[in-house]
Write a protein that holds these residues in place. Structure first.
Motif, short mmCIF file in Angstrom:
data_model
loop_
_atom_site.label_atom_id
_atom_site.label_comp_id
_atom_site.label_asym_id
_atom_site.label_seq_id
_atom_site.Cartn_x
_atom_site.Cartn_y
_atom_site.Cartn_z
N ARG A 35 -10.29 -7.89 -3.32
CA ARG A 35 -9.91 -7.20 -2.09
C ARG A 35 -8.53 -6.58 -2.21
O ARG A 35 -7.55 -7.28 -2.47
CB ARG A 35 -9.95 -8.18 -0.91
CG ARG A 35 -9.66 -7.55 0.45
CD ARG A 35 -9.85 -8.56 1.57
NE ARG A 35 -11.22 -9.07 1.63
CZ ARG A 35 -11.65 -9.94 2.53
NH1 ARG A 35 -10.81 -10.41 3.44
NH2 ARG A 35 -12.90 -10.36 2.51
N HIS A 36 -8.45 -5.29 -2.01
CA HIS A 36 -7.16 -4.59 -2.04
C HIS A 36 -6.32 -5.04 -0.83
O HIS A 36 -6.83 -5.17 0.28
CB HIS A 36 -7.36 -3.08 -1.99
CG HIS A 36 -6.06 -2.32 -2.05
ND1 HIS A 36 -5.36 -2.15 -3.23
CD2 HIS A 36 -5.32 -1.73 -1.06
CE1 HIS A 36 -4.26 -1.46 -2.97
NE2 HIS A 36 -4.21 -1.20 -1.66
N GLY A 37 -5.05 -5.26 -1.09
CA GLY A 37 -4.14 -5.69 -0.03
C GLY A 37 -4.08 -7.19 0.14
O GLY A 37 -3.28 -7.69 0.94
N ALA A 38 -4.94 -7.91 -0.58
CA ALA A 38 -4.98 -9.37 -0.46
C ALA A 38 -4.23 -10.02 -1.61
O ALA A 38 -4.22 -9.52 -2.74
CB ALA A 38 -6.42 -9.86 -0.45
N ALA A 39 -3.61 -11.15 -1.31
CA ALA A 39 -2.92 -11.96 -2.32
C ALA A 39 -3.33 -13.41 -2.12
O ALA A 39 -3.81 -13.80 -1.04
CB ALA A 39 -1.42 -11.81 -2.21
N ALA A 40 -3.16 -14.20 -3.16
CA ALA A 40 -3.46 -15.63 -3.09
C ALA A 40 -2.25 -16.44 -3.50
O ALA A 40 -1.44 -16.00 -4.33
CB ALA A 40 -4.64 -15.97 -4.00
#
Length: 364
Positions: free
Chosen positions: A232-237
């Motif tokens: 997912r673009h814009g997502a970080a973990a």
């Protein structure tokens, strides 16, 4: 008379160029010895419990440390190889599975690898309850669950399961926890940060300062968060470096935990009692009457017995609004005379008392 030209001497010594046949002969002997070692461990499966495996690894390190090996590099390499030998022999046993709170690359997985080595029998399960239940059903020889974090404190799910199941603690491990911001998106474009609640909590100050506009979304695990961030673009973990490698994520920022000494203590679960090592702890669960001074009187018994407490935790008694159970750990093995005496006296002052297990002090 012309001189006879002699052939030039070889610059290589035959002794330094072992033949493939000799190597094969040595390898065969190693395989035969490894098989013999595994057979010896299998003949005494009770000697391969969690604490026994840790003891064997510790003894192996001490044994290798006494050998006069040519270089420190060889010393480290042989020690690493022999640690794998110890855990591989363990993995050859029936019911040798070690279950842990999964999925792969979770911190419980990293703890399992650190304690047992990368043995084939490591098996992820979906919940802490599932780890306990695998032990109760004798589907696993050992389990790995988090029990306490230096930032967030007790792990409620783990303590709650000790109230339901008679599973023993056979070892413990302290694992430094380093959280990392992982993504395929540049930091300036990150709008959502995913991770399990505990990981987000342990990074709350860093996230508030560096990603104040990002939405924090709770997930079932740090690994699941990393998998989502990869798609997912814009997502970080917020997850481990191992998760970054598995899912092809960039490490946007490393070590973002607020507490630089962030450590999680893991309990190594088993069904069998452990033998004393001379450097042990014993964990207890007890309940006292709900009246003034009852807890103080119980705790004073440890002082009278000269027993040092290393862990004290209260836990709400299920079904009650203001009564508590207490978890404690003390230095010493449950078989030692002073520990036996103190526990016996404590049993007369409590409504409920259970020995959760004795185990070697943490390895790190």
């Amino acid at each position: 008379m012309a001189k006879t030209k002699r052939p030039a001497k070889s610059t290589q010594s035959k002794s330094t160029v072992p033949s493939s046949a000799k190597l094969a002969e040595i390898d065969l002997k190693l395989l035969q010895l490894l098989a013999a070692r595994a057979a010896l461990v299998s003949a005494e499966p009770s000697s391969a419990g969690p604490s026994s495996v840790a003891d064997a690894q510790r003894s192996m390190r001490e044994f290798i440390g006494k050998q006069k090996l040519p270089t420190p590099l060889m010393q480290a390499a042989i020690e690493s190889a022999m640690q794998h030998v110890v855990t591989t022999c363990f993995a050859s046993l029936p019911q040798s599975h070690v279950v842990y709170l999964g999925p792969e690359d979770s911190y419980s997985h990293l703890a399992a690898i650190k304690y047992f080595g990368p043995v084939p029998g490591l098996a992820p399960v979906a919940s802490i309850a599932a780890v306990f239940e695998a032990l109760v059903r004798n589907e696993a020889r050992a389990g790995v669950v988090p029990i306490e974090n230096s930032t967030d404190g007790r792990v409620v799910d783990t303590l709650g399961m000790f109230l339901k199941h008679r599973v023993r603690i056979g070892g413990e491990l302290l694992l430094p926890i380093h959280h990392n911001l992982l993504s395929r998106t540049a930091r300036a474009e990150i709008t959502e940060v995913y991770s399990k609640p505990q990981a987000l909590s342990q990074c709350r100050a860093w996230l508030a300062q560096n990603l104040p506009a990002a939405k924090l979304v709770e997930m079932s695990s740090t690994t699941a968060a990393a998998q989502l961030a990869a798609d997912r673009h814009g997502a970080a973990a917020v997850a481990s470096l191992e998760a970054a490698s598995r899912y092809g994520l960039n490490v946007i920022n490393a070590n973002i935990e607020d507490n630089r000494n962030n450590v999680t203590r893991f309990a190594i679960l088993c069904n069998e009692p452990t033998s004393p090592t001379g450097n042990d702890k014993t964990a207890l669960l007890f309940q006292v009457e709900h009246q003034p001074g009852a807890l103080a009187d119980a705790m004073n018994l440890f002082k009278k017995g000269g027993l040092n407490l290393t862990w004290i935790e209260s836990f709400p008694l299920p079904g009650s609004t203001n009564e508590y159970l207490f978890f404690v750990a003390l230095e010493g093995h449950e078989s030692e005379p002073q520990v036996v005496k103190t526990i016996h006296t404590l049993s007369k002052r409590t409504q409920r008392l259970e020995i959760l297990g004795s185990y070697p002090k943490s390895i790190r």
